[in-house]
Each structure stands twice: as structure tokens, then as C-alpha cells.
Design a protein around this motif. Structure first.
Motif, PDB file in Angstrom:
ATOM      1  N   ILE A 168     -22.014   1.795  -2.452  1.00 10.63           N
ATOM      2  CA  ILE A 168     -21.216   1.129  -1.430  1.00 10.63           C
ATOM      3  C   ILE A 168     -19.762   1.002  -1.860  1.00 10.63           C
ATOM      4  O   ILE A 168     -18.834   1.261  -1.082  1.00 10.63           O
ATOM      5  N   ASP A 169     -19.531   0.597  -3.111  1.00 11.08           N
ATOM      6  CA  ASP A 169     -18.153   0.424  -3.579  1.00 11.08           C
ATOM      7  C   ASP A 169     -17.406   1.756  -3.613  1.00 11.08           C
ATOM      8  O   ASP A 169     -16.199   1.815  -3.339  1.00 11.08           O
ATOM      9  N   GLU A 170     -18.125   2.846  -3.902  1.00 10.45           N
ATOM     10  CA  GLU A 170     -17.492   4.164  -3.925  1.00 10.45           C
ATOM     11  C   GLU A 170     -17.155   4.633  -2.510  1.00 10.45           C
ATOM     12  O   GLU A 170     -16.120   5.272  -2.292  1.00 10.45           O
ATOM     13  N   ILE A 171     -18.020   4.322  -1.561  1.00  6.38           N
ATOM     14  CA  ILE A 171     -17.748   4.665  -0.163  1.00  6.38           C
ATOM     15  C   ILE A 171     -16.479   3.958   0.293  1.00  6.38           C
ATOM     16  O   ILE A 171     -15.605   4.548   0.948  1.00  6.38           O
ATOM     17  N   ARG A 172     -16.359   2.676  -0.068  1.00  8.51           N
ATOM     18  CA  ARG A 172     -15.167   1.908   0.308  1.00  8.51           C
ATOM     19  C   ARG A 172     -13.916   2.505  -0.323  1.00  8.51           C
ATOM     20  O   ARG A 172     -12.887   2.669   0.330  1.00  8.51           O
ATOM     21  N   GLU A 173     -14.010   2.859  -1.607  1.00 14.39           N
ATOM     22  CA  GLU A 173     -12.856   3.423  -2.314  1.00 14.39           C
ATOM     23  C   GLU A 173     -12.428   4.761  -1.703  1.00 14.39           C
ATOM     24  O   GLU A 173     -11.233   5.008  -1.492  1.00 14.39           O
ATOM     25  N   LEU A 174     -13.402   5.624  -1.413  1.00 20.86           N
ATOM     26  CA  LEU A 174     -13.079   6.924  -0.825  1.00 20.86           C
ATOM     27  C   LEU A 174     -12.481   6.773   0.568  1.00 20.86           C
ATOM     28  O   LEU A 174     -11.585   7.512   0.959  1.00 20.86           O
ATOM     29  N   THR A 175     -12.991   5.811   1.337  1.00 23.12           N
ATOM     30  CA  THR A 175     -12.465   5.573   2.676  1.00 23.12           C
ATOM     31  C   THR A 175     -11.000   5.158   2.608  1.00 23.12           C
ATOM     32  O   THR A 175     -10.154   5.668   3.354  1.00 23.12           O
ATOM     33  N   LEU A 176     -10.678   4.236   1.698  1.00 22.30           N
ATOM     34  CA  LEU A 176      -9.298   3.775   1.543  1.00 22.30           C
ATOM     35  C   LEU A 176      -8.406   4.906   1.036  1.00 22.30           C
ATOM     36  O   LEU A 176      -7.270   5.062   1.475  1.00 22.30           O
ATOM     37  N   ARG A 177      -8.948   5.694   0.123  1.00 24.18           N
ATOM     38  CA  ARG A 177      -8.169   6.805  -0.430  1.00 24.18           C
ATOM     39  C   ARG A 177      -7.880   7.839   0.650  1.00 24.18           C
ATOM     40  O   ARG A 177      -6.778   8.366   0.748  1.00 24.18           O
ATOM     41  N   GLY A 178      -8.886   8.132   1.498  1.00 18.32           N
ATOM     42  CA  GLY A 178      -8.688   9.080   2.586  1.00 18.32           C
ATOM     43  C   GLY A 178      -7.657   8.591   3.578  1.00 18.32           C
ATOM     44  O   GLY A 178      -6.809   9.350   4.063  1.00 18.32           O
ATOM     45  N   ALA A 179      -7.687   7.285   3.878  1.00 16.48           N
ATOM     46  CA  ALA A 179      -6.716   6.704   4.804  1.00 16.48           C
ATOM     47  C   ALA A 179      -5.310   6.789   4.219  1.00 16.48           C
ATOM     48  O   ALA A 179      -4.341   7.100   4.912  1.00 16.48           O
ATOM     49  N   GLY A 180      -5.200   6.546   2.904  1.00 14.35           N
ATOM     50  CA  GLY A 180      -3.895   6.624   2.255  1.00 14.35           C
ATOM     51  C   GLY A 180      -3.329   8.031   2.287  1.00 14.35           C
ATOM     52  O   GLY A 180      -2.138   8.236   2.517  1.00 14.35           O
ATOM     53  N   ALA A 181      -4.207   9.016   2.068  1.00 15.95           N
ATOM     54  CA  ALA A 181      -3.762  10.413   2.104  1.00 15.95           C
ATOM     55  C   ALA A 181      -3.274  10.787   3.493  1.00 15.95           C
ATOM     56  O   ALA A 181      -2.253  11.461   3.658  1.00 15.95           O
ATOM     57  N   SER A 182      -3.979  10.329   4.531  1.00 16.22           N
ATOM     58  CA  SER A 182      -3.595  10.638   5.909  1.00 16.22           C
ATOM     59  C   SER A 182      -2.228  10.047   6.233  1.00 16.22           C
ATOM     60  O   SER A 182      -1.390  10.689   6.869  1.00 16.22           O
ATOM     61  N   GLU A 183      -1.988   8.800   5.776  1.00 15.46           N
ATOM     62  CA  GLU A 183      -0.703   8.162   6.028  1.00 15.46           C
ATOM     63  C   GLU A 183       0.425   8.892   5.303  1.00 15.46           C
ATOM     64  O   GLU A 183       1.518   9.074   5.850  1.00 15.46           O
ATOM     65  N   LEU A 184       0.154   9.333   4.079  1.00 12.91           N
ATOM     66  CA  LEU A 184       1.169  10.043   3.317  1.00 12.91           C
ATOM     67  C   LEU A 184       1.489  11.391   3.953  1.00 12.91           C
ATOM     68  O   LEU A 184       2.659  11.794   4.032  1.00 12.91           O
ATOM     69  N   ILE A 185       0.459  12.087   4.431  1.00  8.92           N
ATOM     70  CA  ILE A 185       0.683  13.371   5.100  1.00  8.92           C
ATOM     71  C   ILE A 185       1.526  13.174   6.350  1.00  8.92           C
ATOM     72  O   ILE A 185       2.471  13.922   6.620  1.00  8.92           O
ATOM     73  N   ALA A 186       1.201  12.134   7.136  1.00 15.89           N
ATOM     74  CA  ALA A 186       1.953  11.856   8.366  1.00 15.89           C
ATOM     75  C   ALA A 186       3.417  11.552   8.045  1.00 15.89           C
ATOM     76  O   ALA A 186       4.336  12.016   8.735  1.00 15.89           O
ATOM     77  N   GLU A 187       3.633  10.780   6.968  1.00 13.25           N
ATOM     78  CA  GLU A 187       5.001  10.415   6.599  1.00 13.25           C
ATOM     79  C   GLU A 187       5.797  11.641   6.165  1.00 13.25           C
ATOM     80  O   GLU A 187       6.952  11.831   6.529  1.00 13.25           O
ATOM     81  N   ARG A 188       5.145  12.547   5.415  1.00 10.85           N
ATOM     82  CA  ARG A 188       5.846  13.750   4.949  1.00 10.85           C
ATOM     83  C   ARG A 188       6.090  14.728   6.099  1.00 10.85           C
ATOM     84  O   ARG A 188       7.107  15.410   6.134  1.00 10.85           O
ATOM     85  N   LEU A 189       5.162  14.780   7.044  1.00  9.62           N
ATOM     86  CA  LEU A 189       5.378  15.628   8.214  1.00  9.62           C
ATOM     87  C   LEU A 189       6.548  15.114   9.039  1.00  9.62           C
ATOM     88  O   LEU A 189       7.366  15.884   9.553  1.00  9.62           O
ATOM     89  N   SER A 190       6.625  13.785   9.183  1.00  4.90           N
ATOM     90  CA  SER A 190       7.721  13.178   9.940  1.00  4.90           C
ATOM     91  C   SER A 190       9.058  13.487   9.268  1.00  4.90           C
ATOM     92  O   SER A 190      10.042  13.827   9.930  1.00  4.90           O
ATOM     93  N   ARG A 191       9.080  13.401   7.935  1.00  2.10           N
ATOM     94  CA  ARG A 191      10.299  13.709   7.198  1.00  2.10           C
ATOM     95  C   ARG A 191      10.676  15.178   7.391  1.00  2.10           C
ATOM     96  O   ARG A 191      11.850  15.522   7.576  1.00  2.10           O
ATOM     97  N   GLY A 192       9.651  16.034   7.367  1.00  3.39           N
ATOM     98  CA  GLY A 192       9.903  17.461   7.567  1.00  3.39           C
ATOM     99  C   GLY A 192      10.444  17.767   8.950  1.00  3.39           C
ATOM    100  O   GLY A 192      11.310  18.633   9.123  1.00  3.39           O
ATOM    101  N   GLN A 193       9.958  17.052   9.956  1.00  5.64           N
ATOM    102  CA  GLN A 193      10.451  17.255  11.315  1.00  5.64           C
ATOM    103  C   GLN A 193      11.939  16.904  11.413  1.00  5.64           C
ATOM    104  O   GLN A 193      12.698  17.541  12.137  1.00  5.64           O
ATOM    105  N   GLY A 194      12.344  15.858  10.646  1.00  5.82           N
ATOM    106  CA  GLY A 194      13.757  15.498  10.631  1.00  5.82           C
ATOM    107  C   GLY A 194      14.601  16.614  10.052  1.00  5.82           C
ATOM    108  O   GLY A 194      15.677  16.940  10.585  1.00  5.82           O
ATOM    109  N   HIS A 195      14.130  17.225   8.965  1.00 10.75           N
ATOM    110  CA  HIS A 195      14.860  18.344   8.366  1.00 10.75           C
ATOM    111  C   HIS A 195      14.938  19.528   9.331  1.00 10.75           C
ATOM    112  O   HIS A 195      15.981  20.178   9.443  1.00 10.75           O
TER     113      HIS A 195
END
Length: 227
Positions: A168-195
Motif C-alpha cells: 500500500i505504501d509503495e502504491i501511494r509513493e508511485l502515485t505521488l511520483r507519477g503525479a509529480g512527473a506529469s506536473e513537471l512535464i506540463a511545466e516544461r511543455l509550457s516553457r517550450g511553447q513560450g520559446h
């Protein structure tokens, strides 16, 4: 083993598989080998000439694929016998009948049985003896873990050379990690769109300049968190 993990699938053939066996590659966190199709008892119907994959076989194979996706990616190869060592090593090719057709069946089952779907999963049959050969599953670190099997309602992860159920604790950790990766990808894509917008404005102000840009992933999305 590196070529199995990095080469384009259409460039991996019988030569690479024979070389893996000749080099007696060891199972590892990123490599799982299986000889005959797994069955609770007896021989799998597919290996007896029937175009049928038992649920037991499907679940055992896809659990390995899920475990690999949840643990950073790697390859699962069906049709390679292992030694009894620890860790196990590639011993001999165990050609599976109609391996390309078998790969298509597993590919379809992966899409319907794994949730959420693994977006970067590749499945291919590699003929080593006539139409018989091995089935290669290859997956990068998943951008949307954890993954599990619908039929079992369980998630798995690769630990060393074994595949085990996620706690259970690993499922929670992976879920949070996946959400963090998605947010980081979105932020970098947004930055790229500005360029890209700045490039577009520059291009419009100077019609003598022609620019062409291509965007392609060079790392598994999950690894962005470590950068």
C-alpha cells in the motif's frame, strides 16, 4: 543486453537473441526471461497448437510486464530457457510457435487487461526457427504509475530478479511520483511553447529566415524528476 533495450524493434532479430543466449545474460532488475509459457499445470494450449492463451498464462506474463513498468522499465522475453543459478542466466532458446501471432495476442491483452494502460509498451515476435521464436516485451519507465491487472486487482513491481505485489505504501509513493512527473512535464511543455512563440514572432518579422523545429523525447518521462 543493452542492444535489446535500446535498439529500434525493427532492428532486433534472431542474431541479437542468439547473442543474448551465447553471452548467458543474467536476469536483473531490467531483464526477465521465461522459457515455456507459464501454466499452473501441464503444457500451455498455445504450445500444443491451439490458438488460445489461458487466463493463468496471460496474468503471469502481464504481471512481469507491469512489474517492469513500475520499476523503471526493461524487457521481458518469452521463449528463453534459464539456468538454475541465482541470478538465473539465459540457457537456450525455447522457440514458441507462431511467435509473431502470439505477440499480437499479448499486445491486445495488455491493452485490455492492464490499468492504467502502459503508453510506451512495445511487443514484438522475433522468429529464430521458421515462424517460431521469442516474444519481446519492452517498456520504459512509466509516466503514469502504478499499473496493475484488472483481472487480479493487484499491482506489481520488479525487485532485483523477482516480481512481487506492491504494498500500500509503495502504491501511494508511485502515485505521488507519477503525479509529480506529469506536473513537471506540463511545466516544461509550457516553457517550450513560450520559446516557440518567440521563434514564431522572430520569423514573422524577418521573412528571409526559415526555421524548422522537431520535438521528441530523449528520456523516459519518469526520469525527469531526477533532473
Amino acid at each position: 543486453m543493452r542492444e535489446i533495450l535500446t535498439k529500434p524493434l525493427d532492428e532486433i532479430g534472431a542474431g541479437e537473441i542468439r547473442r543474448l543466449v551465447k553471452n548467458q545474460e543474467e536476469e536483473s532488475l531490467h531483464l526477465k526471461l521465461k522459457g515455456p509459457l507459464p501454466m499452473e499445470r501441464g503444457v500451455a494450449p498455445w504450445e500444443e497448437g491451439k490458438d488460445k492463451i489461458q487466463n493463468y498464462t496471460r496474468d503471469k506474463v502481464l504481471a512481469e510486464v507491469v512489474g517492469m513498468a513500475n520499476a523503471g522499465g526493461g524487457a521481458v522475453i518469452l521463449g528463453i530457457d534459464e539456468t538454475e543459478d541465482d541470478p538465473k542466466r539465459a540457457k537456450a532458446i525455447h522457440p514458441l510457435r507462431s511467435c509473431k501471432k502470439l505477440a499480437e495476442r499479448f499486445d491486445n491483452q495488455a491493452w485490455s487487461c492492464i490499468a492504467p494502460r502502459i503508453p510506451n509498451l512495445e511487443v514484438v515476435g522475433i522468429e529464430t526457427k521458421g515462424k517460431a521464436g521469442v516474444v519481446l516485451f519492452r517498456v520504459l519507465a512509466s509516466p503514469s504509475p502504478p499499473h496493475g491487472l484488472n483481472s487480479k486487482r493487484l499491482a506489481y513491481v520488479r525487485r532485483g530478479t523477482s516480481t512481487e505485489e506492491l504494498r500500500i505504501d509503495e502504491i501511494r509513493e508511485l502515485t505521488l511520483r507519477g503525479a509529480g512527473a506529469s506536473e513537471l512535464i506540463a511545466e516544461r511543455l509550457s516553457r517550450g511553447q513560450g520559446h516557440l512563440q518567440k521563434i514564431r514572432e522572430f520569423h514573422q518579422s524577418n521573412r528571409r529566415v526559415i526555421l524548422r523545429a522537431s520535438i521528441m523525447p530523449i528520456v523516459a518521462p519518469q526520469t525527469l524528476l531526477d533532473r
